[in-house]
Write an enzyme that holds these catalytic residues in place. Structure first.
Site, PDB file in Angstrom:
ATOM      1  N   SER A 276       0.854  -1.176   0.000  1.00  0.00           N
ATOM      2  CA  SER A 276       0.000   0.000   0.000  1.00  0.00           C
ATOM      3  C   SER A 276       0.888   1.223   0.000  1.00  0.00           C
ATOM      4  O   SER A 276       1.988   1.201   0.552  1.00  0.00           O
ATOM      5  CB  SER A 276      -0.877  -0.024   1.247  1.00  0.00           C
ATOM      6  OG  SER A 276      -1.255   1.276   1.622  1.00  0.00           O
ATOM      7  N   ARG A 315     -24.802  -9.419 -45.145  1.00  0.00           N
ATOM      8  CA  ARG A 315     -23.625  -8.861 -44.453  1.00  0.00           C
ATOM      9  C   ARG A 315     -24.115  -7.633 -43.691  1.00  0.00           C
ATOM     10  O   ARG A 315     -24.729  -6.722 -44.282  1.00  0.00           O
ATOM     11  CB  ARG A 315     -22.512  -8.469 -45.449  1.00  0.00           C
ATOM     12  CG  ARG A 315     -22.128  -9.575 -46.455  1.00  0.00           C
ATOM     13  CD  ARG A 315     -20.815 -10.243 -46.125  1.00  0.00           C
ATOM     14  NE  ARG A 315     -19.857  -9.211 -45.743  1.00  0.00           N
ATOM     15  CZ  ARG A 315     -19.229  -8.405 -46.625  1.00  0.00           C
ATOM     16  NH1 ARG A 315     -19.430  -8.557 -47.916  1.00  0.00           N
ATOM     17  NH2 ARG A 315     -18.415  -7.493 -46.195  1.00  0.00           N
TER      18      ARG A 315
END
Lengths: 448, 448, 448, 448
Positions: A276, A315
């Protein structure tokens, strides 16, 4: 750009390599080479044509940056890629160059390249899953009898063993391996249909060319092109979603067990790992964080692909494009989560003493069900349940062990002796089928 | 990695730059510099301390690659970054180095840097939105009276004008600009709370330091740290989600109008733009494709952030990490979609003749409602509706113009003359409030 | 059907009533009545027409079941509803019946009814949010100084107070109240545009009728119809999404604090509340479970609405229909979560002793940062951090209190006296700005 | 409540019945009956015990309303249900009553009931899918040679046939049927683990009882309880998500073909079906609307379930509860979409003339690729592509047929004769492998 902004925790280098633009271009080249070879096999182009393309297979001819830049106008990278490849082939053989990409459309080369990339990526994930499986098996064996509280709705209950937890993760991982194995052949499919999926420019040779093309690439030949039928593709994503969910569950379990107030396990320690910037003693569950974050992100990406299945006519417009970045992202997050899971399964620190003391600190309440079960035959489950509800309430209120309370309860004493109590309050006697379940997960008999 | 695998269509270079790792490190340095300055202003460090850090503001001291690599173990990039910055400051002034990052936690510097990055990104989006607004205003004005069929459920109906369509897009864009303007002050907020959000290491000077720090950075000072209260942040994402939805709608409208069978508009043409690898005549709606794809992708990313709001206690596990790549991704996709929308609004090709002929080809059915309205006072809406339902059916069956059918319908003829028909079948007479709606969208009176 | 299959925990009766079909039909009738009144005010229909419709406002004329059944063929409920209303009006006045729904389209009546329903629902949520605010204020005040461990990444750290936790929930709730208040006028908007949003059948009277109609209903008059521009509507959903996220965070916090091994708070107890079918002592966090489940479900529903914004042309296909059930569902889940949150804020059981003892059980590690801060001025943060990292490691390994370890560390002793230690290891002295943050959340000065 | 507020279009009565509370209670009773029977088979309870419970199998003893109401406090419906069942059994046999629910936990009975409900629902969906398959086969056969334009990016291109479109839908539906068939055995699994999944209260008889219980219910016996391993369950949802995506694609295709300007197909007509409240001639694609709306909604619901897989320890908090309403909703929407798809496949109106005339109206551009292919061998694809790009541009600019333009282009004329043109511009000659693909989808040879 994205991997760059984030911590490397979310990275999975081998997967990123597979889905990098240079590798994609190499896969696209492989498609075009195989197409020439298939045309050659069907007599459309002269013998030796594929040999002309073969030296280009590493896609070294392609300037990835330029192709990406041109794609902005073209609408996809296949168009500038085909142009570049054609030029490179033309330098070697004018006649062969005329047949580069013959019969194919942009989506044919892009989808097939994706299939080739996914084959590599799925292979890699399977290897990693096998590793995870091995580590979880070891964990399940090693902690077969390491007792800790079972927990329901985040409340401590009857005992389980850490081996059972590992077995439960393992069992799910086995299913994911089976799923991936069973879905891969369906997903690893050639795309080849031409402009509208009819292979019209190949006349009556379409399916013959298609068959050879699939074989050359080691991909399945589909019944027909799947330009706008994306189910086989999206199915892979859903299975990765299921896998990431399981890994998230594992990360959640481990991070909860690692809470300061629980302290039963810890992520592996290493210099500088999970520290930390403010709290020197902190040992953060950084692997769990990635597994949890991935499990929050991948479901939405899967939803994107499911929603994008609505592709128009032969498509589509928009749906196909929505897949381009989403699919690699799902693979990357899955691989990152999996890498962290292996790290945890391999190096998990376990504190059996803390498990035992936490279980004891719960005043014997985790065995109240055992007492109910012991009393039920004599007085019925309802009545036993009522008595224990009162007794556990008193135990909690007075901070006394349940055994003490029950020993002072006349309607209980008529049914239970001291030695009954000894047996009832030893968690090892209240594990039920735990051992068998672990055996099954380890593949030692019983249903899978 | 991801931007790399996809077409550049999805790129938005200026936004990518803002969210790049080097720029993020520069923003993080700015936070640390301002923190020293705020400590200085509060007498915690000696005068001149901030001046020591100032030359480092470009983050040139930071090796982005190394920081990213170290982050894998550290769990985030702030830890190696603070280490690198401290070292760089120490080389310049040992005493000041002791106060680098003083009172802050990793999330303070990362969240505040994000606020600084978002300020730039929102500024950029506002500029682009203004451009889009200007182009849409021009479109609305130019085509105020350009008639085309209104369409409902994809069926042609009464007439509208292209100006009305543009006005409707414009009106929504105006709302998004207001939303972003109103939410920005809420979102562009300092994060500064230390390990658990109490600023404890600053004793009773926490809020005083915080106030100066916010001011130095030009960010809002919050009531309290928001490490695990992410609503202000996620709100920005939701508004981008709304914006992308509007752009998707615009892309859908344009791509539908651009269908071969409709042909009323076309995306701007340019050499190599939107071509096809197989079909020479193809002019693909590539901008619309991006706008549609973004509108399929961003909602899921917003859901990820909403779901990730469930962050634990004072600093969360998993949820915060899930934001890291998701927020920049939302900004990138929004910017890409917006860039395409500007392209379309600026260069849209419009074919008023085709609009007119398409409207006429619908056999006058788009004005059947006008006839109902004309007949309703005399016979009631129900009866008029029934007559027209039959007449339009006949028109369709016989492929005759509705006017012809109605002219042969006695119960209609008693109410309508030839000149009534002339008026009723001229679409310019059936635009209702169209002009006023356009005026309102252009800001010329009426509700906004 | 859905509420029926689930626990009533997810129910919120008042909201379900608002979105029930009978009430929806009543709101639809109100639209049609106000439309007649607006036509009357503009001289389209004779004076007294609205009075004919007024007695029907309770929608008693409508057979909800039949309307729902007919909607299957019609495609929406407005069509059979208008038929039924017209019939009911015809029985009272043939002439007025001719103008029922005049100028309007199905979506006009459905969207406007939704606006009316949302007005009620938002009013109700605001009332509930005010209640929650009051309860959280009381909690923040009562536990202003009730110390417990702050937690980061699920690891215990420096102290906070329960009042600070409540203040942080409260502060977010205040923002949500402001958001809802600011967005409501934008969202509570009339829909009135006719078939394609031009109000063509009203000729040049469209906006005049529209203005009166909006006024009659107390709704905002929009610049133009918003049939396919859904941002104002979806914005409401996003804000509910943000609110549900905050409530989920509150539920997560409480359920974690209620874990057996933490035991610092408990959900309110009541006979039969949160029991278990197997474990007599179980006291399940059933309110938290709902708040968490809602926070898992609503983000996806918000994504559905964002995705459904892509609506075609003047009136969309699919997107609008996707909203019909989704919007009420979001309101219902929000209300259910909110009801549980009020329950928790009102009746939360707090165990300050357990909070204190848990904090102490962490060997003083939660104050290591205080020691770093105390040592930093003398030796620099890095050095202090390194010393404490070693000391806390020893504390953990030897299960000794950090103070004891530090007292035996020479380089610490030169800087810190016993009385320094007394002060440093009293958590009340390491709360930093906690009190001020609580005050701000309570509205007592400072930024909001 | 929700089904009530919406159009009946979204309803699927048989599925709603399966997931109704009364039927759920009946399934729960079946679990409890089978449990008594399994205990009996293992000698835990006397012979004849199951016979005592058998008459209660219709759950007539349970007051659904009361159980739902009590569930609010209890946290789930199983607790009040077990109480009611126990009371009902007690009235018949005090001794048997003591063993009701013995060894089980609430989640055992709820999850197993869900498995039983899903078995019915999946059976129903399979029947419907078979129907849809049959209708699509008929469509594919009937329109094997019905030519229409293939479309890519919404631009018309080379010809396809309607039979090919149907074959492509059919092919996907076949895969979904296989998926459901293959996943069902995995998902239709007994849940039986007791409080923490160890079956501890059954001592060493846990797995023996479990085996009989599974057999009695016709469900698979799992390796171990899956209270917090939800992959098998969620997998079903993902497959329904894939199915709904395919149906959405079908709805999109049909609604696009049904646009006024295309007019090639129409949804089946029936009195009152798909009308408009304002436009008499309107024939709305109401079935497509449902299929599209479902495809927008289900992906998000699947994401909810994937995200909810992160369930804690032995029994989760929030995640499980998030499934309760979500899973039935997915089944309902799937069934509703499927019902509409069958309606369309059965009654689709097809206009082959319009298809042909639309194809012709595209100036022969749909066959430009054929010309490229014809020219490519002689001049290379690039050169042919360039010539056609110019020729099609001229065709579009001059609104002349491409054949006419090409006939006037010398470099084309040297390669192509009039009879070449005749062949090239007949779409029947440019269908490539269309027939074979249809055959494969119909199961007549080739890969599946």
């Amino acid at each position: 750009m994205h991997g760059q902004t984030a911590s490397w925790q979310f990275s999975a280098p081998a997967i990123e390599e597979i889905f990098s633009l240079p590798h994609q271009l190499a896969c696209m080249t492989r498609f075009e080479w195989a197409l020439i070879a298939a045309l050659e096999a069907n007599g459309v182009v002269p013998g030796g044509s594929a040999g002309v393309v073969e030296p280009l297979l590493d896609a070294g001819f392609a300037d990835a940056h330029a192709i990406r830049a041109e794609s902005e106008r073209a609408g996809n990278i296949a168009i500038p890629f085909v142009r570049a490849l054609t030029a490179a082939v033309r330098e070697r053989d004018e006649a062969v160059a005329r047949f580069v990409h013959f019969g194919a459309t942009s989506q044919d080369v892009l989808d097939t390249a994706l299939a080739l990339q996914m084959r590599e990526a799925l292979g890699l994930l399977q290897t990693e899953l096998a590793k995870l499986g091995t580590s979880l098996e070891a964990l399940a064996r090693a902690h077969r009898e390491t007792i800790l509280a079972g927990r329901s709705w985040l409340q401590a209950g009857p005992p389980v063993t850490l081996g059972l937890k590992a077995a439960s993760w393992l069992n799910a991982i086995r299913r994911h391996r089976e799923r991936l194995a069973s879905v891969a052949p369906r997903a690893l499919t050639l795309q080849f249909g031409g402009a509208v999926g009819t292979l019209a420019s190949l006349g009556d040779q379409g399916t013959a060319v298609s068959a050879v093309l699939a074989k050359k690439l080691g991909l399945r030949e589909p019944a027909m092109p799947w330009h706008t039928q994306r189910d086989n593709l999206v199915e892979v994503a859903t299975i990765l979603g299921l896998l990431v969910g399981t890994l998230g569950k594992m990360g959640r379990d481990i991070s909860l067990l690692m809470q300061t107030e629980v302290g039963e396990v810890a992520e592996p320690r290493a210099a500088g790992r999970g520290g930390s910037s403010t709290m020197p003693h902190k040992h953060n569950p950084i692997a769990s964080a990635v597994m949890l974050a991935a499990a929050m992100r991948v479901p939405a990406l899967v939803a994107t692909l499911l929603g994008a299945m609505v592709q128009e006519h032969e498509r589509g417009l928009g749906g196909w494009q929505a897949e381009w970045e989403t699919m690699p992202e799902i693979f990357r997050l899955t691989a990152a989560s999996l890498a962290r899971a292996i790290e945890l399964a391999d190096g998990l620190e376990v504190d059996p003493d803390r498990m035992r003391s936490n279980f004891q600190a719960n005043l014997g309440l985790g065995l109240s069900e055992a007492v109910v079960a012991a009393l039920a035959p004599a007085m019925g489950r309802d009545e036993a349940h009522r008595i224990l509800e009162r007794a556990t309430g008193e135990a909690l209120a007075q901070k006394k062990h349940l055994r003490e309370i029950l020993a002072a309860t006349p309607e209980v004493r008529v049914h239970l002796t001291e030695s009954n109590f000894d047996r009832l309050f030893d968690p090892r006697n209240y594990l039920g089928s735990t051992g068998q379940f672990i055996d099954r997960a380890l593949g030692n008999g019983g249903p899978a």
